[in-house]
Design a protein around this motif. Structure first.
Motif, PDB file in Angstrom:
ATOM      1  N   GLY A  67      35.563 -20.789 -35.975  1.00 36.53           N
ATOM      2  CA  GLY A  67      36.626 -21.441 -35.208  1.00 36.53           C
ATOM      3  C   GLY A  67      36.085 -22.019 -33.914  1.00 36.53           C
ATOM      4  O   GLY A  67      36.337 -23.182 -33.579  1.00 36.53           O
ATOM      5  N   VAL A  68      35.299 -21.217 -33.215  1.00 31.27           N
ATOM      6  CA  VAL A  68      34.743 -21.696 -31.948  1.00 31.27           C
ATOM      7  C   VAL A  68      33.821 -22.889 -32.197  1.00 31.27           C
ATOM      8  O   VAL A  68      33.887 -23.899 -31.484  1.00 31.27           O
ATOM      9  N   TYR A  69      33.010 -22.781 -33.230  1.00 23.35           N
ATOM     10  CA  TYR A  69      32.106 -23.893 -33.513  1.00 23.35           C
ATOM     11  C   TYR A  69      32.907 -25.177 -33.739  1.00 23.35           C
ATOM     12  O   TYR A  69      32.556 -26.243 -33.227  1.00 23.35           O
ATOM     13  N   LEU A  70      33.979 -25.043 -34.474  1.00 21.35           N
ATOM     14  CA  LEU A  70      34.751 -26.245 -34.799  1.00 21.35           C
ATOM     15  C   LEU A  70      35.471 -26.823 -33.584  1.00 21.35           C
ATOM     16  O   LEU A  70      35.598 -28.039 -33.466  1.00 21.35           O
ATOM     17  N   LEU A  89      41.240 -27.516 -37.498  1.00 22.31           N
ATOM     18  CA  LEU A  89      40.772 -26.498 -38.440  1.00 22.31           C
ATOM     19  C   LEU A  89      40.226 -25.302 -37.664  1.00 22.31           C
ATOM     20  O   LEU A  89      40.448 -24.142 -38.044  1.00 22.31           O
ATOM     21  N   GLY A  90      39.547 -25.593 -36.565  1.00 18.90           N
ATOM     22  CA  GLY A  90      39.017 -24.512 -35.746  1.00 18.90           C
ATOM     23  C   GLY A  90      40.123 -23.615 -35.223  1.00 18.90           C
ATOM     24  O   GLY A  90      40.035 -22.383 -35.273  1.00 18.90           O
ATOM     25  N   ILE A  91      41.171 -24.249 -34.752  1.00 24.10           N
ATOM     26  CA  ILE A  91      42.296 -23.473 -34.237  1.00 24.10           C
ATOM     27  C   ILE A  91      42.880 -22.597 -35.348  1.00 24.10           C
ATOM     28  O   ILE A  91      43.207 -21.427 -35.132  1.00 24.10           O
ATOM     29  N   MET A  92      42.970 -23.177 -36.534  1.00 21.89           N
ATOM     30  CA  MET A  92      43.515 -22.394 -37.637  1.00 21.89           C
ATOM     31  C   MET A  92      42.610 -21.201 -37.969  1.00 21.89           C
ATOM     32  O   MET A  92      43.095 -20.093 -38.223  1.00 21.89           O
ATOM     33  N   LEU A  93      41.315 -21.437 -37.956  1.00 22.37           N
ATOM     34  CA  LEU A  93      40.404 -20.325 -38.255  1.00 22.37           C
ATOM     35  C   LEU A  93      40.508 -19.249 -37.184  1.00 22.37           C
ATOM     36  O   LEU A  93      40.496 -18.050 -37.490  1.00 22.37           O
ATOM     37  N   ILE A 150      32.994 -25.350 -44.398  1.00 17.08           N
ATOM     38  CA  ILE A 150      33.920 -26.001 -43.472  1.00 17.08           C
ATOM     39  C   ILE A 150      33.191 -26.517 -42.239  1.00 17.08           C
ATOM     40  O   ILE A 150      33.509 -27.575 -41.707  1.00 17.08           O
ATOM     41  N   VAL A 151      32.200 -25.757 -41.781  1.00 15.32           N
ATOM     42  CA  VAL A 151      31.521 -26.225 -40.579  1.00 15.32           C
ATOM     43  C   VAL A 151      30.448 -27.258 -40.904  1.00 15.32           C
ATOM     44  O   VAL A 151      30.040 -28.020 -40.039  1.00 15.32           O
ATOM     45  N   SER A 152      29.987 -27.273 -42.142  1.00  9.33           N
ATOM     46  CA  SER A 152      28.862 -28.154 -42.415  1.00  9.33           C
ATOM     47  C   SER A 152      29.270 -29.436 -43.120  1.00  9.33           C
ATOM     48  O   SER A 152      28.528 -30.403 -43.115  1.00  9.33           O
ATOM     49  N   THR A 153      30.468 -29.465 -43.711  1.00  4.92           N
ATOM     50  CA  THR A 153      30.781 -30.609 -44.561  1.00  4.92           C
ATOM     51  C   THR A 153      31.008 -31.875 -43.757  1.00  4.92           C
ATOM     52  O   THR A 153      31.404 -31.841 -42.593  1.00  4.92           O
ATOM     53  N   LYS A 154      30.734 -32.988 -44.421  1.00  4.00           N
ATOM     54  CA  LYS A 154      31.002 -34.271 -43.773  1.00  4.00           C
ATOM     55  C   LYS A 154      32.272 -34.882 -44.327  1.00  4.00           C
ATOM     56  O   LYS A 154      32.679 -35.957 -43.912  1.00  4.00           O
ATOM     57  N   VAL A 191      22.771 -30.452 -29.937  1.00  6.50           N
ATOM     58  CA  VAL A 191      24.095 -29.963 -29.564  1.00  6.50           C
ATOM     59  C   VAL A 191      24.678 -29.009 -30.617  1.00  6.50           C
ATOM     60  O   VAL A 191      25.164 -27.938 -30.265  1.00  6.50           O
ATOM     61  N   PRO A 192      24.613 -29.361 -31.890  1.00  2.00           N
ATOM     62  CA  PRO A 192      25.161 -28.417 -32.871  1.00  2.00           C
ATOM     63  C   PRO A 192      24.467 -27.070 -32.833  1.00  2.00           C
ATOM     64  O   PRO A 192      25.118 -26.033 -32.996  1.00  2.00           O
ATOM     65  N   ILE A 193      23.167 -27.083 -32.571  1.00  2.00           N
ATOM     66  CA  ILE A 193      22.459 -25.789 -32.530  1.00  2.00           C
ATOM     67  C   ILE A 193      22.960 -24.981 -31.346  1.00  2.00           C
ATOM     68  O   ILE A 193      23.282 -23.795 -31.465  1.00  2.00           O
ATOM     69  N   ARG A 194      23.071 -25.657 -30.210  1.00  2.00           N
ATOM     70  CA  ARG A 194      23.601 -24.955 -29.031  1.00  2.00           C
ATOM     71  C   ARG A 194      24.992 -24.394 -29.324  1.00  2.00           C
ATOM     72  O   ARG A 194      25.267 -23.221 -29.087  1.00  2.00           O
ATOM     73  N   ASP A 195      25.832 -25.242 -29.882  1.00  2.00           N
ATOM     74  CA  ASP A 195      27.198 -24.802 -30.167  1.00  2.00           C
ATOM     75  C   ASP A 195      27.212 -23.665 -31.174  1.00  2.00           C
ATOM     76  O   ASP A 195      28.008 -22.733 -31.068  1.00  2.00           O
ATOM     77  N   ALA A 196      26.317 -23.758 -32.154  1.00  2.00           N
ATOM     78  CA  ALA A 196      26.276 -22.695 -33.153  1.00  2.00           C
ATOM     79  C   ALA A 196      25.901 -21.373 -32.501  1.00  2.00           C
ATOM     80  O   ALA A 196      26.476 -20.326 -32.806  1.00  2.00           O
ATOM     81  N   ILE A 197      24.952 -21.447 -31.577  1.00  2.00           N
ATOM     82  CA  ILE A 197      24.543 -20.209 -30.900  1.00  2.00           C
ATOM     83  C   ILE A 197      25.724 -19.650 -30.098  1.00  2.00           C
ATOM     84  O   ILE A 197      26.043 -18.465 -30.170  1.00  2.00           O
ATOM     85  N   VAL A 198      26.374 -20.545 -29.372  1.00  2.00           N
ATOM     86  CA  VAL A 198      27.534 -20.096 -28.580  1.00  2.00           C
ATOM     87  C   VAL A 198      28.593 -19.489 -29.502  1.00  2.00           C
ATOM     88  O   VAL A 198      29.130 -18.411 -29.239  1.00  2.00           O
ATOM     89  N   ALA A 199      28.859 -20.180 -30.597  1.00  2.00           N
ATOM     90  CA  ALA A 199      29.917 -19.729 -31.494  1.00  2.00           C
ATOM     91  C   ALA A 199      29.562 -18.391 -32.126  1.00  2.00           C
ATOM     92  O   ALA A 199      30.375 -17.461 -32.153  1.00  2.00           O
TER      93      ALA A 199
END
Ligand code: NA
Ligand code: NA
Lengths: 137, 118, 136, 769, 503, 158, 91
Positions: free
Chosen positions: B16-19, B30-34, D615-619, D680-688
């Motif tokens: 969710g946070v990632y999204l 979608l992130g909010i939903m997760l 969900i996080v990876s799809t385009k 950026v996605p890597i940074r965000d992934a780490i944060v997430a």
């Protein structure tokens, strides 16, 4: 005795489902996957539900089991038809081994209408309609 | 197994946070939903969880004969689910309208410098 | 997106789903179900109908705007919540008829409350979906 | 005394409805308000001169210790007389000055407000009440400076004045509250007793700093002085009243008032001496370069205020006596000069001394008043100014030996400047040959030249009978400042001594300077080259700098990108929660208490994880929606496994509906575009992931916390017996916690209404609100 | 003491909204209903306030289940004060919007949603159950979403996306916190929680849980690293809506903080330092933002942030005097901020714009309106003896006692910037001659007189209320004194809620 | 016909009431007894449709289940063996079924049989397009279905 | 002698679990969205099976109510996706 019946029913049911899932993985094109899965799974789940109906000696449970089977039988073909049609319409490719496609060119592109006889607007080379695809696995 | 649920909820929060860190409005949604799902499972797992004993009194009896799952988290989650449905559906429509006006799914485009547009 | 198959199936499914939604509503106090799920299932029935036959046709079946269900449902719930005030009881206090009624069981303010919820849910879901569908 | 304060306030607010009425000939009523008040205070003179203090108390906000506590002692009385006395003059003067002005009523409303506020300041026996009136003077000054509000310069000056005095005000408030906190009282007369306690307190320097900033800003001390010349944009009666005679002296009043409370320390003395000393010489020099009459007067006022501050810093009994006299001296001559300037401006429409000449020919009485005031300001013997100057020199000469010579030199130099400035403002416009353009100039109404005349004459009279004046007006003032008995015997003639020598020298040098050097535009421009280092410039630079920083800061941190906001919020949460988690030590896992793991759970969990990855990876947007549905359905199954059929049902139906919604809405949207770079996605992934891990660890920790089941047990036991339902979850929803459900349906309803309006409502562009 | 009247303010709003929904598209009826409902609500709130002020804390067990088993509603003085203030604001906004809002917006449910919002606020203030509080929060945010987007202008929707995303995030934190709280205590009743939280062995866990509430409520009340939604959105909706938001919404966050920190998580040193840091940075951030904005509503938005910092600082110091300051500021802020946005709306009606650069000349044209506005503006600045001054005295006092010099500096800076920007605004909007530019339209002048009056009336009423708060500060001080006594020692609250069992 | 069916239902209900045990097996047993009684009673009546149809339905059910089983096995075999044996194709199938109910039942049946799948139905509801897995020749498939499934189904319905 | 319970636990449920994971692989791989939709539909159907077995195993018939709902409305999702896919092609 009843336990053996239950064991057999559940085994057949579970295996049907397993075949359905192997099928959806293995089949080479979308239509084959669809074709394989819907019925096998309906059958499998139906058998499991019959097991449940036998296990619970309750009218309400039997009713429920029958109701579920009934609903599955009504809804599964509709779902399959809807998605199959959508797939065909959006040009999901057929397997290269497909021998005939009598639906090709029957759709009216604008209205989505489907004629029962070949209409004069049809065009076999309409690019959007499904084609056999050499690249499909 | 609770650990599995804990893992799942952690990942739901993470996903969710990632999204919500993306630029796409749909991903935000979608992130909010997760995140909502994650919170629900968190509430669920932190109550007293039990397998196979729903908090429904058996037809013949007037009180529980056996252990039963904690009904409170269930009631809370139910409320939360319904509320997030309301929020989500509104958000989805908002997204649609924003897309119609801004013609973009990119959150970074939502910065009209216009001061007077009410 | 018209499909004859879907249309015919919907003809059976709509009453079945509606019946089922009533079932869920009425038994909610005893078994899984209740106003929410009942309302959701009922609205799904109409949504299905609108998929098959077009939203305009579904609106014709409904006769009234689904939006008007919202205040009715809210009022039902709110009145059943505040009703006990007339007896000097705190709001929401459960009031029950003495004798149970067959099939439904005990009739009480909770049931009316649930009916209100049911109506609101139908009104809400249909308002949302149909407004979107008709807006395109 | 309360009534004297309220009179102004009430009449001021009465002017709102009766504004039209007072614009007529009934405006003659207005000056009688200060007249009555003046007489009231004059009547108290003998009593106070005996050393009696009159105290009045009226509760207002007793819980805060803020009350209408008034106290009339020598210091208050002197100021009260100045305020009402000069006020009387100004009211008469202003009535003619602004005759026929559209905003005549507003002007007097502000003026009355100001007069009340000023009276409040000097009469308050409570430092917080004092502060309240203090701020009111700033506000009324703001309105008066900005009175000509269609002029940009006027508005900017008002803003500047309010900014400086307002800023000082907040410092002052802090200082006053700190004082009160330490002493345990806000009552001034009680604070005297806490002098030793206060100066011994470790926070004493802070108090002094805060209060001095308040006083310095108000009294235009360097480096805050520049607002005062700017304030000359106000109509001249205002300049005469507020910005020379009364309001700017509020700072001096405050310092004087606090001298017995905080004074008699090196810190206090040196601070005041440095600031006052620098201000007085600095402003005196500046006044020499001004060509605008009001500019000259403004700088000489700043200089005079510097002298007062300086003298308070010197702090000896002599100095205090000098202060008590010089306040009166300055008020009399400066108000006169301002009013004269106003007359000149009013009649000739210019204030430029390079153009003004020979006006004595057309307005002799004005010239006389002006001349007398200029003489007093120059300290010519037999004027009250002479006495004031004498006392100043006496104070500096009697200061500690090593310093006396320097301080005296400073005072002399300042006074030379003031002499010149006084002559320039008071004599120069009347001297010489009357130019053609001013031939038509007429003597104004009597009510305009009589008030300055009276004040000027008083300046001479007081000089002739200094003993009486000292005894009645200044003695108790000095006593109040000193917090004890002072030696007050004013004399016109001390004999030939060093003080007289200095006075004469000052006068001579001043006159020489008057003739030697004429201010011109060029010189002024030359001086303005130094503006770079002027405090006004520096303040403006700082202001611009702050504005730049603020702009940079705001635009950086509030950059318009939602994802960056989210990132900051999540990082904040991670830091906070992570820190707390780390404090709690390691998490232990107790496998014995867990429910067993089963195949189906494992399968569902695996799918959940896969769907999340998808969900996080799809385009593809639709794939994302499908994955969301998968997640929803898997959670639904989890709910089934863990005994929550109601939840599973609801989750499932709602998930299906959400899918339908998405589908209805999304088909119009374009596919996802991969916007961001690789990093950026890597940074965000780490944060997430970090966030997920933190939440999981917290959940684990809570999992092993034994919790009471009393409430859920109660529900289980009573669901059927008391609430007549067997599905406990539903019973909770419609009974035990039915209120939640009630308002949850409201949430849904609002959402539906929102969707409806969002899609249907299309405002016309004409509809603004 | 048990009292069914506690819920009256909620139900008045609820039924007003429902009846209005039944009168869908009948805007005139809805207007009457709105003003009438608000008036009744105001009277009911006033009565409740009096009862509580004189008789002490009242409670109500919904559905007749004893606390902690059912949902309990508690009317302590803090709650009823806020209910009363909300009712006043509601009444004013209701009148204002009945003339100041376009009919199109009314046709699509403005009034019912507005009343639902007020209902949510009342509920949030009165409930004694933490999950029920969550539900009211959701009522509030969903209605605020709808009100924010009502009309669907581009800027509105853009602001709404950000507003919504971050507010939902806040709810998520709040909900997570509730889950954990239930996990460690097994209860949701706040009074009960107050007792049970002390029995929790793992103290670290309590600290963790409190962080969720700090973040959740922090976002709601727009404090420093969490405030972004507010300046992104508050300048976009119609003024009547912005008034409700500006005056009330962030204050619910403050209220919730006051409630949970006084009852459940008594602030420890870490929390106090954290809150203090947040407070100082919030003040500075808001001040900086306000300095550079020329659109008056954007400026007001940043001022909201700035002043939230004042209150957070009061909570951070967590002593009786500090809380008196915070609560007094809260009371003052609700009145003034609501009114400020109404004023912004009025200015917009008068001139068709809210950009200071394009405004001007109001003072010469509308002197009496300007005077009312001046009262409000200077109350906001805290010019003594107007309302904003008094709480600062408490805050300064306590800050000196606790040696919070950074906070003092921030208070001074914040107050100064407020003074500066408001004076600048006065100079630009009221004094300056209006710049000649096309597109400037006066929508006010062509209005019929009764509409003009109805538009200015609420501003005047609120200004009077503000004046009352300022000039009769003693009364407010007394109220805040009781409130902060109750907050510092929650035993009365707990007894009122749980003590019923022994009766 | 409907009268007979209702009578039969009534009889089975009475049977259930008499025996006092509300189970499906019991109900089914009651139904069989009722059917038998009615058949005895109505032997001389001209309208015997009801008594022919019920066995037909039963036999159709078994026929369908058998087909289902066969096809399932075939597909299952194909699924788990590495080589593909199928020859898929989309076939145009002209229906004899006319009413909505008939069409619906027919399409459901076809779709439920493994190896065949309805892709779409023409807008005039005369033709369906079937995706067939094991297609040797389109004409053969159409003929087999027309004579097998559809004929049996219509025999029951008409 | 193996009990029926154990048979369900150690044979049937694992088979179902493996099946559902296999289906998910298809969902993961796609390639087309329609494949994913069909996989989703199948997952739900298998889910009904799992719920059925689970309800047998835990001797709780109430779970079958969930299965009814799944059976009744799961296909709505499929219909919706089909609708989406066709509509999207339109634009
Ligand atoms: Na099929
Ligand atoms: Na088939």
């Amino acid at each position: 005795m009843i336990e053996i019946v239950l064991a057999i029913l559940s085994t057949v049911g579970a295996l049907s489902i397993l075949f359905a899932s192997i099928g959806i993985l293995r089949m080479p094109d979308f239509y084959l996957r669809l074709s394989v899965t819907v019925k096998a799974s309906t059958l499998g789940v139906g058998l499991l539900l019959i097991c449940a109906a036998i296990m619970f000696p309750d009218v309400s449970v039997t009713t429920k089991a029958i109701a579920i089977i009934f609903f599955l039988i009504i809804t599964a073909p509709i779902g399959a038809h809807m998605i199959g049609r959508a797939a065909y319409f959006t040009g999901t490719p057929l397997w290269k081994g497909t021998i005939i496609d009598e639906l090709a060119g029957m759709y009216n592109e604008e209205t989505h209408e489907l004629e029962s006889e070949e209409s004069d607007t049809d065009d076999d080379d309409t690019p959007n309609i499904a084609k056999t695809d050499e690249e499909t696995e | 197994m609770e650990l599995l649920l804990v893992l799942i909820l952690g990942l739901l929060y993470a996903a969710g946070v990632y999204l919500i860190l993306r630029r796409s409005m749909v991903k935000l949604l979608l992130g909010i939903m997760l995140l909502g799902n994650g919170a629900n499972i968190l509430i669920f797992v932190l109550g007293k969880i039990t397998k196979g004993s729903p908090p429904v009194i058996d037809g013949a009896y007037k009180v529980f004969q056996d252990i039963y799952a904690d009904p409170i988290p269930q009631a809370l989650i139910l409320t939360a689910i319904v509320i997030s449905f309301g929020l989500t559906s509104f958000a989805i429509v908002l997204l649609k309208r924003v897309y119609a006006l801004v013609d973009s799914d990119d959150l970074d485009d939502l910065n009209t410098p216009e001061e007077e547009d009410i | 997106m018209k499909s004859a198959i879907l249309q015919t199936a919907t003809r059976y499914l709509l009453p079945i789903l509606l019946l089922f939604s009533f079932f869920l509503l009425l038994r909610g106090h005893y078994y899984p179900g209740g106003g929410f799920v009942g309302g959701l299932v009922a609205s799904i029935a109409f949504v299905l109908h609108s998929f098959a036959n077009g939203t305009e046709n579904t609106m014709k079946i409904l006769r009234y705007k689904p939006l008007s269900l919202i205040p009715i449902g809210l009022a039902t719930s709110a009145v059943s919540v505040t009703f006990p005030l007339l007896f000097g009881l705190p709001p929401m206090t459960g009031l029950w008829f003495e004798e149970p009624i067959p099939v439904i069981g005990m009739i009480g303010s909770a049931l009316f409350f649930d009916i209100g919820v049911y109506l609101v849910v139908i009104g809400v879901v249909l308002t949302i979906l149909f407004t979107i569908a008709l807006n395109d | 005394m309360l009534f004297t304060v309220l009179t102004g306030l009430i009449t001021s607010s009465l002017l709102v409805p009766f504004g039209k009425f007072i614009k007529t000939k009934w405006s003659i009523l207005l000056p009688f308000i200060p007249v009555i008040l003046f007489l009231f205070y004059l009547w108290h003179v003998p009593v106070v001169a005996n050393g009696t203090n009159i105290v009045q108390h009226l509760a207002w906000v007793p819980s805060l210790g803020i009350n209408f506590d008034f106290r009339l002692d020598g210091l208050s009385l002197l100021f009260a007389l100045l305020i009402t006395g000069i006020g009387t003059g100004i009211f008469f003067y202003g009535r003619s000055y602004l005759k026929g002005h559209v905003y005549f009523d507003r002007f007097f409303a502000y003026l009355l407000l100001f007069m009340s506020a000023m009276l409040g300041v000097v009469l308050s026996n409570n430092i917080l009440t004092l502060f309240i009136f203090w701020e009111l003077t700033s506000i009324s000054s703001f309105f008066l400076i900005g009175f000509n509000n269609d002029s940009k310069a006027s508005r900017n000056s008002a803003l500047m004045a309010l900014s400086i005095t307002g800023m000082g005000g907040f410092f002052l408030l802090a200082g006053l509250i700190l004082t009160g906190n330490i002493a345990g009282t806000f009552v001034i007369s009680e604070l005297f007793a806490h002098h030793d306690q206060l100066i011994a307190h470790p926070l004493y320097p802070l108090i002094v700093g805060l209060i001095c900033i308040g006083a310095f800003t108000k009294s235009a001390q360097f480096p805050f002085h520049f607002w005062l010349p700017g304030a000359m944009k106000a109509p001249t009666p205002v300049s005469a009243y507020l910005h020379s005679a009364t309001m700017v002296k509020a700072g001096v009043y405050l310092l004087a008032r606090f001298t017995p409370i905080l004074g008699n320390t090196e810190l206090w003395g040196i601070t005041l001496m440095i600031v006052g000393g620098f201000t007085m010489i600095f402003a005196a020099v500046h006044s020499l370069f001004r060509t605008d009459l009001k500019g000259i007067l403004a700088y000489s006022t700043v200089s005079a205020l510097g002298i007062l501050t300086f003298l308070l810093g010197v702090g000896t009994k002599d100095a205090i006596v000098a202060v008590s006299v010089f306040i009166l001296v300055h008020a009399l001559y400066k108000a006169t000069l301002f009013m004269v300037t106003g007359i000149i401006d009013h009649e000739t429409h210019t204030r430029d001394i390079t153009k003004l000449k020979g006006l004595r020919k057309v307005m002799m009485p004005v010239f006389i008043a002006s001349l007398l005031a200029a003489l007093s300001s120059a300290g010519v013997p037999a004027t009250f100014g002479f006495i004031g100057k004498d006392l100043i020199y006496e104070a500096t000469l009697n200061f500690k030996e090593n310093w006396a010579i320097w301080l005296t030199a400073l005072a002399v130099l300042t006074n030379i400047g003031l002499v010149t400035a006084g002559f320039r403002a008071g004599i120069k416009p009347f001297a010489g040959k009357l130019p053609e353009e001013f031939r038509h100039v007429r003597l104004p109404y009597k009510s305009m030249w009589i008030p300055p005349m009276i004040l000027a004459v008083l300046g001479i009279l007081f000089g002739l009978f200094p003993g009486v004046v000292g005894a009645y007006f200044n003695h108790q003032t000095a006593n109040a400042i000193a917090g004890g008995e002072t030696d007050m015997h004013l004399q016109l003639w001390h004999g030939f001594n060093i003080v007289l020598t200095l006075s004469v020298a000052t006068l001579a040098a001043g006159i020489a300077l008057y003739f030697a050097n004429n201010p011109t535009e060029e010189k002024l421009l030359a001086l303005e080259r130094f503006n770079v280092i002027s405090s006004q410039h520096i303040f403006r630079r700082i202001g611009n700098g702050i504005e730049k920083v603020a702009s940079w800061y705001t635009n950086t941190i509030h950059n318009g990108y939602l994802r960056s906001y989210h990132l900051k919020i999540i990082l904040f949460a991670e830091l906070l929660l992570g820190y707390k988690l780390w404090l709690g030590g390691p998490v232990r896992i107790d496998y014995a208490n867990l429910t067993p793991l089963s195949w189906y759970e494992f399968g569902i969990a695996a799918i959940l994880l896969g769907a999340m990855y998808l969900i996080v990876s799809t385009k593809s947007r639709l794939t994302a929606v499908v994955s969301t549905s998968v997640i929803g359905y898997c959670i639904c199954l989890m709910f089934v496994f863990y005994s929550a059929p109601d939840l599973a049902m609801t989750q499932f139906t709602i998930d299906t509906l959400t899918t339908v919604l998405f589908v209805l809405v999304l088909y119009k949207l374009p596919p996802f575009i991969n916007f961001t770079s690789r990093g950026v996605p890597i940074r965000d992934a780490i944060v997430a992931l970090g966030f997920g891990v933190i939440i999981s660890l917290i959940a684990l920790r809570v999992l092993y916390e034994p919790n009471s089941t009393a409430i859920s047990d109660f529900y289980g036991e009573n669901a059927y017996l008391l609430a007549k339902g067997k599905n406990v979850v539903n019973v909770i929803l419609v009974d035990f916690r039915g209120m939640d459900t009630m308002f949850e349906t409201v949430v849904l309803s609002i959402a539906a209404l929102g969707v409806y309006s969002l899609l249907k409502l299309r405002l016309k562009s004409s509809e603004k609100e | 003491m048990i009292d069914n009247h506690i819920l009256a303010p909620i139900f008045v709003q609820l039924f007003t909204a429902i009846i209005q929904l039944m009168c869908w598209r009948k805007t005139l009826t809805q207007r009457y209903l709105s003003v009438g409902g608000s008036l009744i609500g105001l009277m009911v709130a006033f009565r409740l306030f009096n009862r509580v002020y004189e008789g002490g804390i009242l409670t109500l067990n919904a559905a007749n289940w004893d606390a902690p088993f059912g949902i309990v509603f508690v009317a302590d003085l803090l709650s009823v004060t806020l209910v009363l203030l909300t009712s006043i604001a509601c009444f004013a906004v209701s009148i204002f919007s009945s003339v100041g809002l376009s009919r199109q917006r009314m046709l699509y449910g403005y009034f019912p949603i507005f009343h639902f919002l007020i209902m949510g606020l009342h509920g949030a203030f009165l409930t004694g159950d933490i999950f029920n509080l969550y539900v009211y929060f959701e009522v509030i945010i969903i209605s605020s979403f709808v009100l924010m987007t009502l009309g669907g202008r581009k800027a509105q929707l853009e602001g709404a996306v950000k507003y919504m995303a971050m507010n939902i995030l806040a709810s998520m934190f709040f909900l997570t916190g509730i889950g954990i709280l239930y996990g460690i205590t097994g209860s949701l009743n706040m009074a009960d929680l107050s007792i049970r939280i002390q029995e929790v062995q793992n103290k670290a866990l309590i600290g963790i849980t409190s962080c969720f509430f700090i973040i959740g409520f922090g976002i709601k009340s727009a404090v420093f690293p969490l405030y972004y939604w507010l300046p992104s959105s508050y300048h976009t909706p119609p003024s009547a809506v912005a008034a409700t938001f500006g005056g009330l919404l962030t204050k619910v966050g403050i209220y919730a903080m006051l409630r949970v920190f006084s009852l459940i998580f008594i602030p420890d040193d870490f929390t106090r330092i954290l809150l203090m840091v947040i407070a100082v940075l919030t003040i500075l951030t808001g001040a900086f933002g306000a300095l550079i904005k020329t659109n008056i509503r954007r400026l007001f938005s940043y001022l909201i942030v700035c002043h939230i910092g004042f209150m957070i600082g009061g909570i951070a110091m967590f002593s009786k005097v500090a809380l008196m300051g915070a609560v007094f500021y809260l009371i003052h802020d609700i009145m003034v901020k609501t009114n400020m946005f109404l004023i912004a709306g009025l200015i917009r009606q008068l001139r068709g714009t809210m950009d200071m650069n394009k405004l001007g000349g109001l003072y010469s044209e509308y002197p009496k309106i300007s005077l009312i506005v001046a009262i409000v503006l200077f109350s906001l600045v805290g010019i003594p003896p107007l309302s904003g001054f008094w709480p600062k005295v408490f805050l300064f006092q306590e800050a000196f006692s606790q040696h919070q010099y950074f906070y003092i500096a921030a208070l001074i800076i914040g107050s100064f910037v407020t003074l500066y920007v408001i004076a600048k605004m006065w100079s630009e909007v009221f004094w300056k001659n209006p710049p000649a530019s096309e597109g400037m339209e006066n929508l006010f002048a062509p209005m019929p007189p009764y509409k003009k009056i109805l538009m200015v009336l609420p501003i005047g009423l609120m200004a009077l209320a503000t004046l009352y708060i300022g000039l009769n500060a003693e009364a407010i001080v007394k109220v805040t004194d009781i409130i902060s006594t109750q907050l510092m020692d929650p035993s009365a609250y707990i007894d009122a809620v749980l003590g019923n069992k022994t009766d | 016909m409907i009268k007979n069916f209702l009578m039969n239902l009534l009889l089975s209900a009475i049977w259930v009431a008499l025996t006092g045990s509300l189970y499906y097996t019991n109900f089914l047993f009651g139904f069989m007894i009722g059917f038998f009684i009615l058949w005895i009673m109505n032997r001389n009546e001209t309208d015997q449709r009801y008594f022919y149809r019920v066995p037909k339905i039963i036999s159709f059910v078994f026929y369908f289940l058998w087909e289902l089983f066969k096809a399932n096995l075939q597909v299952a075999f194909d699924v788990i063996t590495p080589k593909y044996f199928f020859k898929p194709g989309i076939v145009k199938y002209p229906m004899s079924a006319r009413t909505d109910f008939e069409i619906n039942l027919l399409t459901t049946m076809i779709s439920l049989t493994p190896g065949t799948l309805i892709v779409d139905i023409s807008d005039d509801k005369k033709t369906i397009y079937i995706h067939v897995m094991y297609l040797t020749d389109p004409e053969t498939f159409v003929r087999q279905t027309q004579t097998g499934l559809e004929r049996r189904l219509l025999a029951i319905l008409r | 002698m193996i009990t029926l319970e154990a048979y369900f636990d150690y044979v049937i449920l694992p088979i179902l679990s493996i099946s559902v994971m296999l289906v998910f692989i298809r969902l993961f791989k796609g390639p087309a969205v329609v494949d994913r939709v069909v996989a989703l539909d199948l997952i739900i159907t298998i889910g009904i099976g799992i719920i059925t077995v689970y309800s047998i195993r835990s001797n709780q018939e109430v779970f079958l109510d969930v299965a009814i709902i799944l059976a009744l409305i799961a296909f709505l999702g499929t219909v919706a996706f089909a609708y989406y896919i066709e509509k999207q092609k339109d634009d």
